[in-house]
Design a protein around this motif. Structure first.
Motif: not given
Ligand code: GLU
Length: 289
Positions: A58-61, A147, A150, A162, A225
């Motif tokens: 995760s970590g994209a947002i 990932n 998103d 995730n 999440t």
């Molecule tokens: N896909 C989202 C992201 O990379 C996070 C989803 C999650 O943390 O479960 O920011």
């Protein structure tokens, strides 16, 4: 060492999931490079032992929000907030990969990016292609970094978290072990943050209804999440697909090599291959219950 932990030493195809809260600093939301660097070193070392590794990250947002200084901005309408989230993911995913690529290259590993949605699994042709891509990458010795997509995934086609995504990946590639790195030590009989009598559970051999219900009562962390509910959902997918699953604390990333050495770390969910488990059908039903 018990027989279940002993078996982990022979695992060959391993999916590791790490969440946003483990990759960012609580105080600022900025990337924790030391944590990322340790993760990449551990994963590279697993590859060097001749095992196959897939990272679900995760970590994209979070990274995107930080890059465009949106950490504390409130977004008003729902549509706007979705577009903002997706725009942040577009910025952040590229940043995330840039950092992973750099770190993996330092350890002489090649990384690839795979972005998925629900359709990647539900659609037969997409699933077939994704499966083939993973297989080829693993054959080439590459480390796939996965990932959710998103930037395009809205409610109808999103997997949503995730934990679930990593279990779906484990099922798709027929992995034999899934490790969820999280900000908790594993599964407790109740939420240890609110109930001091909560007991730690070292091993789950059967996912009973009671256990699944217990998970629903817990909440997720503020960054990612996933809460215990999504972890138990992941356990259901993984164990039905013949993969063991371990939930462990990412506080010390070195927990990865200790798990693979058969040490008693985190909570182990024991695989039970279920011939009737239908991955596309299960994924199709996500969020529809
Ligand atoms: N896909 C989202 C992201 O990379 C996070 C989803 C999650 O943390 O479960 O920011």
């Amino acid at each position: 060492m018990d027989e279940f932990r002993e078996r982990i030493r022979n695992k060959k195809r391993i999916v590791v999931k790490i969440g946003s809260s483990s990759l960012t600093h609580k105080e600022t939301g900025d990337m924790d490079y030391i944590r990322m660097e340790k993760l990449v070193r551990e994963l590279s070392n697993i590859r060097n032992q001749g095992k196959e590794v897939i990272l679900v990250t995760s970590g994209a947002i979070a990274a995107g929000k930080n890059a465009v200084n949106l950490n504390n901005i409130r977004v008003d309408s729902q549509a706007e907030s979705l577009a903002v989230k997706q725009a942040c993911a577009a910025v952040g995913q590229a940043r995330l990969m840039m950092t992973y690529q750099k770190l993996f290259a330092e350890y002489n590993q090649v990384a690839a990016q795979i972005l998925m949605t629900k359709n990647t699994i539900v659609d037969n042709l997409n699933r077939y292609n994704a499966h083939n891509t993973f297989s080829e990458l693993l054959k080439m010795g590459v480390i796939p970094v996965v990932n959710e997509n998103d930037t395009v995934a809205t409610y109808e086609i999103e997997i949503g978290d995730n934990d679930t995504l990593s279990a779906i990946v484990a099922a798709l590639v027929e992995a034999d072990l899934l490790i969820l790195l999280s900000d908790i030590d594993g599964l407790y009989t109740d939420d240890p943050r609110t109930n001091p009598d909560a007991r730690f559970i070292e091993r789950v051999e059967e996912l009973t209804e009671d256990l699944m219900e217990m998970g629903k009562a817990t909440t997720g962390s503020s960054m990612g999440t996933g809460g215990m509910n999504t972890k138990l959902m992941a356990a259901q997918i993984a164990t039905n697909s013949n993969a063991d699953m371990v939930i462990a604390n990412s506080r010390d990333i070195g927990v990865l090599h200790r798990i693979l050495a058969g040490k008693n770390e985190g909570t182990l969910f024991v695989a039970h291959k279920n011939e009737n488990f239908d991955l596309p059908l299960f994924v199709k039903g996500l969020h529809m219950k």
